[in-house]
Design a protein around this motif. Structure first.
Motif, PDB file in Angstrom:
ATOM      1  N   GLU A 112     -24.797  10.410  25.133  1.00 24.09           N
ATOM      2  CA  GLU A 112     -23.555   9.799  25.618  1.00 24.09           C
ATOM      3  C   GLU A 112     -22.357  10.275  24.805  1.00 24.09           C
ATOM      4  O   GLU A 112     -21.279  10.532  25.349  1.00 24.09           O
ATOM      5  CB  GLU A 112     -23.681   8.273  25.533  1.00 24.09           C
ATOM      6  CG  GLU A 112     -24.606   7.657  26.561  1.00 24.09           C
ATOM      7  CD  GLU A 112     -23.903   7.356  27.871  1.00 24.09           C
ATOM      8  OE1 GLU A 112     -22.728   7.733  28.004  1.00 24.09           O
ATOM      9  OE2 GLU A 112     -24.535   6.750  28.752  1.00 24.09           O
ATOM     10  N   ASP A 113     -22.524  10.413  23.486  1.00 20.10           N
ATOM     11  CA  ASP A 113     -21.419  10.878  22.653  1.00 20.10           C
ATOM     12  C   ASP A 113     -21.024  12.308  23.013  1.00 20.10           C
ATOM     13  O   ASP A 113     -19.838  12.644  23.058  1.00 20.10           O
ATOM     14  CB  ASP A 113     -21.809  10.798  21.174  1.00 20.10           C
ATOM     15  CG  ASP A 113     -22.001   9.364  20.709  1.00 20.10           C
ATOM     16  OD1 ASP A 113     -21.273   8.487  21.201  1.00 20.10           O
ATOM     17  OD2 ASP A 113     -22.878   9.123  19.859  1.00 20.10           O
ATOM     18  N   THR A 124     -19.031  12.234  26.195  1.00 15.79           N
ATOM     19  CA  THR A 124     -17.679  11.732  25.946  1.00 15.79           C
ATOM     20  C   THR A 124     -16.794  12.813  25.340  1.00 15.79           C
ATOM     21  O   THR A 124     -15.612  12.946  25.698  1.00 15.79           O
ATOM     22  CB  THR A 124     -17.743  10.507  25.011  1.00 15.79           C
ATOM     23  OG1 THR A 124     -18.558   9.499  25.613  1.00 15.79           O
ATOM     24  CG2 THR A 124     -16.363   9.951  24.746  1.00 15.79           C
ATOM     25  N   VAL A 125     -17.338  13.620  24.437  1.00 16.56           N
ATOM     26  CA  VAL A 125     -16.566  14.709  23.844  1.00 16.56           C
ATOM     27  C   VAL A 125     -16.153  15.714  24.910  1.00 16.56           C
ATOM     28  O   VAL A 125     -15.034  16.249  24.884  1.00 16.56           O
ATOM     29  CB  VAL A 125     -17.394  15.388  22.735  1.00 16.56           C
ATOM     30  CG1 VAL A 125     -16.747  16.689  22.291  1.00 16.56           C
ATOM     31  CG2 VAL A 125     -17.554  14.450  21.549  1.00 16.56           C
ATOM     32  N   GLY A 161     -16.000  14.543  17.552  1.00 20.16           N
ATOM     33  CA  GLY A 161     -16.381  13.360  18.301  1.00 20.16           C
ATOM     34  C   GLY A 161     -16.137  12.080  17.541  1.00 20.16           C
ATOM     35  O   GLY A 161     -15.997  12.073  16.307  1.00 20.16           O
ATOM     36  N   LYS A 162     -16.113  10.986  18.259  1.00 19.88           N
ATOM     37  CA  LYS A 162     -15.901   9.692  17.618  1.00 19.88           C
ATOM     38  C   LYS A 162     -17.102   9.269  16.776  1.00 19.88           C
ATOM     39  O   LYS A 162     -16.992   8.299  16.008  1.00 19.88           O
ATOM     40  CB  LYS A 162     -15.605   8.638  18.680  1.00 19.88           C
ATOM     41  CG  LYS A 162     -14.293   8.886  19.416  1.00 19.88           C
ATOM     42  CD  LYS A 162     -13.995   7.793  20.427  1.00 19.88           C
ATOM     43  CE  LYS A 162     -12.668   8.036  21.137  1.00 19.88           C
ATOM     44  NZ  LYS A 162     -12.337   6.978  22.115  1.00 19.88           N
ATOM     45  N   ASP A 163     -18.207   9.975  16.921  1.00 20.27           N
ATOM     46  CA  ASP A 163     -19.369   9.678  16.089  1.00 20.27           C
ATOM     47  C   ASP A 163     -19.332  10.437  14.769  1.00 20.27           C
ATOM     48  O   ASP A 163     -20.292  10.380  13.990  1.00 20.27           O
ATOM     49  CB  ASP A 163     -20.658  10.021  16.845  1.00 20.27           C
ATOM     50  CG  ASP A 163     -20.741  11.483  17.244  1.00 20.27           C
ATOM     51  OD1 ASP A 163     -19.725  12.195  17.142  1.00 20.27           O
ATOM     52  OD2 ASP A 163     -21.835  11.917  17.670  1.00 20.27           O
ATOM     53  N   TYR A 219     -18.749  19.303  17.616  1.00 13.21           N
ATOM     54  CA  TYR A 219     -19.486  19.829  18.749  1.00 13.21           C
ATOM     55  C   TYR A 219     -18.990  21.244  19.055  1.00 13.21           C
ATOM     56  O   TYR A 219     -17.822  21.432  19.395  1.00 13.21           O
ATOM     57  CB  TYR A 219     -19.311  18.933  19.978  1.00 13.21           C
ATOM     58  CG  TYR A 219     -19.999  17.595  19.843  1.00 13.21           C
ATOM     59  CD1 TYR A 219     -21.238  17.361  20.435  1.00 13.21           C
ATOM     60  CD2 TYR A 219     -19.423  16.550  19.103  1.00 13.21           C
ATOM     61  CE1 TYR A 219     -21.881  16.137  20.311  1.00 13.21           C
ATOM     62  CE2 TYR A 219     -20.059  15.326  18.967  1.00 13.21           C
ATOM     63  CZ  TYR A 219     -21.282  15.125  19.574  1.00 13.21           C
ATOM     64  OH  TYR A 219     -21.920  13.923  19.443  1.00 13.21           O
TER      65      TYR A 219
END
Length: 513
Positions: free
Chosen positions: A425-426, A429-430, A476-478, A482
Motif C-alpha cells: 500500500e505504501d 501511495t508513492v 514515502g511517508k513510511d 522508492y
C-alpha cells in the motif's frame, strides 16, 4: 488436432460419456481430472539419457520423429536439463506446464495426444487381466513388452506414434515443436520412466480406476474358473447352471428363519390334528416363543473385564510434534488444463496464487496484511501477486480484462502492480500521491548521494531526479526511498528495484540490477 480414435483435441472423456469400460469408472475420471508433479530438478549431465525404460524412450522417439527442426529439440533438451520446466500437470489427453525462457515471464507449453475409445480400454483391460504377471508388473511401475505386444495385437493405441504428439506454446515461435514444448516433452519422458500409469492417464484412464476395474475383472475370472472346477468335480459338463440336488419330496430349498420356525410348529401339531392351522397350538395373540411351557433361556454369564473407554482413558498419548516452519515464499499454483465447460484456468491461477500469498502471510505474521480499501487496490494486489505479470508492454487477455473491470488500462495496472511489489500500500501511495515532506530527509539524502559519488539530483516535492531524467528517488511517508526509472527525456516513470531507507542503497540497487 483431429480426434481420430479419441475425443477432439485429445481432451479426455466428457461428462456423461465416461470411458465406457466399467460401471465402476469414477466421475472424477470422466470429467478428466489429472495429476500434478512438482518441477523436476536440473539434469545437467548431457550424457545421461532422459529415459532408461523402453516405454520412456518410445515417447522420445515419437517426439523426435515428428520434429521439424532438430536445433529446437537440442535447445529443448538444454532447457529440460537446466530445470526450466515448472510444475507439470498431466490430464487425459494433455500435458501442461510453464517453461522459463530468456524473458522474465514464463511461457505456457502444452502437448496433446489422443485418448483411447471405450472399446480400446475394454480390449486393453482384458489383455491385462488374462495374465496376473501383467497386473503385478503395472503395480511395480513396469510395463512389460508382452503387454505392449498384446495391446498392439488387440489394435489398442497404447504407445504414441509418429506425429501423434501435438505441441503448442504461448511463445511467438511457431516451430513444431518450439524449444519450450520440447523441454516439456523431455521432462515428461522422465515422468513416464518412473511411472507408466502417466502414459495410461494421458490415454484417458486414471490409476485408481484402472486398478479397481482390473480387480473386478480378475475376480470375475477367478469366480468363473472356480465354478468350472466345481462342475468338473461333480462330473457335470462345462458351462450352464448346475442342477440342485433332488430328494423324493422335491428340491431342497434354503429356509429362512421364519420358514424354519413355522415348519417346526407344523411338525409339532401334525400328530394331534393334521388339518390344524399352523399356529393352532398357541393362543391367537401370543407369540409361540413366549408360551408359559417354554423353558427360560439361561442368562449369559457375567465375565470380568474393564470397559474399553476406561482402559483407553488411562493411556498416555504423546503430544503432537511442533508445526513445521512456514516456507520462505508462497508456493506457485499448478498449471491447470483447459477443459470444455470448466472455468478459465488462468483466472483460477490468479485466485490460487492470491490464496497462497494470503495463507503464507497468515502463517508468518498471524494476520492478513491485505486490507481491501477499493476494487482498484484489490485489482492491483491481485496483479502484483501473479508470478507471470512482470512485463511493461505485453499483457495477457486475463490481465487486460482485470484492468478493464476497474476502469483502467493494462499499462496503468501493470505500473501500479510494480509499485505494489515495491512496498504494498505504501508503494502504491508513492506512485499515485506526491506530497511535501520536511526538508531534513532531502538534505541528508542529497549529501549522502554526493558523498557516494552518485549523480547530482534536483528536488521536486517528494522526488529527487537526476540531470538526465532517467533515474528518480521518491520519498514515502513510511521513511523509505522508492527508485523509479524512465527513458531519457521521457516522463514514463516506472517503479524499478527495491525500496530502501538509505537513498544510496535504493539508487545503487537499481543501477546494479
Amino acid at each position: 488436432m483431429n480426434g481420430r480414435g479419441g475425443t477432439a483435441g485429445g481432451g479426455g472423456a466428457r461428462r456423461g460419456g465416461g470411458l465406457g469400460w466399467a460401471s465402476g469408472m469414477s466421475e472424477t475420471s470422466r470429467m478428466g481430472s489429472g495429476r500434478v508433479f512438482p518441477a523436476l530438478p536440473a539434469y545437467p549431465d548431457p550424457k545421461t539419457p532422459f529415459a532408461a525404460s523402453w516405454w520412456g524412450n518410445a515417447w522420445i522417439d515419437a517426439l523426435e520423429e515428428s520434429a521439424l527442426d532438430q536445433a529446437r529439440l537440442a535447445r529443448g533438451r538444454t532447457y529440460a536439463r537446466e530445470g526450466k520446466v515448472d510444475t507439470i500437470t498431466v490430464a487425459p489427453g494433455r500435458i501442461v506446464a510453464y517453461v522459463h525462457g530468456n524473458r522474465p515471464r514464463p511461457y505456457r507449453a502444452e502437448i496433446r495426444m489422443r485418448t483411447m475409445l471405450p472399446e480400446h480400454w475394454d480390449r486393453f483391460l482384458d489383455a491385462v487381466a488374462t495374465d496376473p504377471a501383467r497386473i503385478a508388473a503395472l503395480l511395480d511401475k513396469e510395463m512389460p513388452h508382452a503387454l505392449a505386444d498384446a495391446a498392439t495385437r488387440a489394435d489398442v493405441p497404447l504407445l504414441p506414434g509418429a506425429r501423434e504428439l501435438s505441441p503448442s506454446c504461448t511463445c511467438p515461435d511457431r516451430g513444431h515443436p518450439c524449444k519450450h514444448a520440447a523441454a516439456l516433452a523431455y521432462q515428461t519422458a522422465r515422468l513416464l520412466d518412473a511411472d507408466p500409469f502417466v502414459l495410461l492417464l494421458l490415454r484417458g484412464g486414471e490409476e485408481q480406476d484402472l486398478l479397481e476395474e482390473l480387480s473386478r475383472r480378475n475376480a470375475q475370472k477367478s469366480a468363473a474358473e472356480a465354478a468350472q472346477d466345481r462342475r468338473a468335480s461333480r462330473g457335470l459338463p462345462p458351462g450352464g447352471p448346475a442342477a440342485l440336488p433332488q430328494t423324493p419330496a422335491g428340491p431342497v430349498r434354503t429356509a429362512g428363519p421364519a420358514q424354519t420356525v413355522g415348519a417346526a410348529r407344523q411338525d409339532a401339531a401334525a400328530p394331534q390334528n393334521a388339518t390344524a392351522p399352523l399356529d393352532a397350538a398357541a393362543p391367537p395373540d401370543t407369540p409361540s416363543d413366549t408360551r408359559s411351557d417354554a423353558p427360560d433361556a439361561p442368562a449369559p454369564p457375567t465375565l470380568p473385564g474393564v470397559p474399553a473407554r476406561e482402559a483407553l482413558a488411562t493411556e498416555y498419548r504423546s503430544p503432537l510434534p511442533a508445526p513445521l516452519p512456514p516456507p520462505p515464499h508462497p508456493g506457485e499454483p499448478p498449471v491447470l488444463p483447459s477443459v470444455p465447460g470448466a472455468p478459465d484456468p488462468t483466472a483460477l491461477e490468479f485466485l490460487v496464487t492470491d490464496a497462497a500469498a494470503r495463507a503464507h502471510a497468515f502463517l508468518t505474521a498471524g494476520a492478513d496484511p491485505f486490507t481491501v480499501t477499493s476494487p482498484w487496490h484489490d485489482a492491483v494486489r491481485l496483479a502484483a501477486s501473479h508470478p507471470g505479470l512482470t512485463g511493461r508492454r505485453t499483457f495477457s487477455r486475463q490481465f487486460a480484462e482485470l484492468a478493464r473491470s476497474v476502469g483502467s488500462t493494462a499499462a496503468e495496472l501493470a505500473r501500479a502492480a510494480a509499485a505494489w511489489r515495491q512496498g504494498g500500500e505504501d508503494g502504491l501511495t508513492v506512485l499515485e500521491s506526491p506530497w511535501d515532506p520536511p526538508a531534513g530527509p532531502f538534505d541528508r539524502a542529497r549529501g549522502a548521494l554526493v558523498a557516494a559519488d552518485l549523480p547530482r539530483m534536483t528536488i521536486h516535492r517528494n522526488r529527487l531526479t537526476d540531470e538526465d531524467g532517467t533515474l528518480q528517488l521518491r520519498y514515502g511517508k513510511d521513511g523509505r526511498w522508492y527508485p523509479y526509472e524512465s527513458e531519457p527525456g521521457g516522463t514514463d516513470w516506472w517503479p524499478e528495484g527495491e525500496a530502501d531507507a538509505d537513498p544510496v542503497g535504493a539508487l545503487t540497487g537499481m543501477t546494479e540490477a
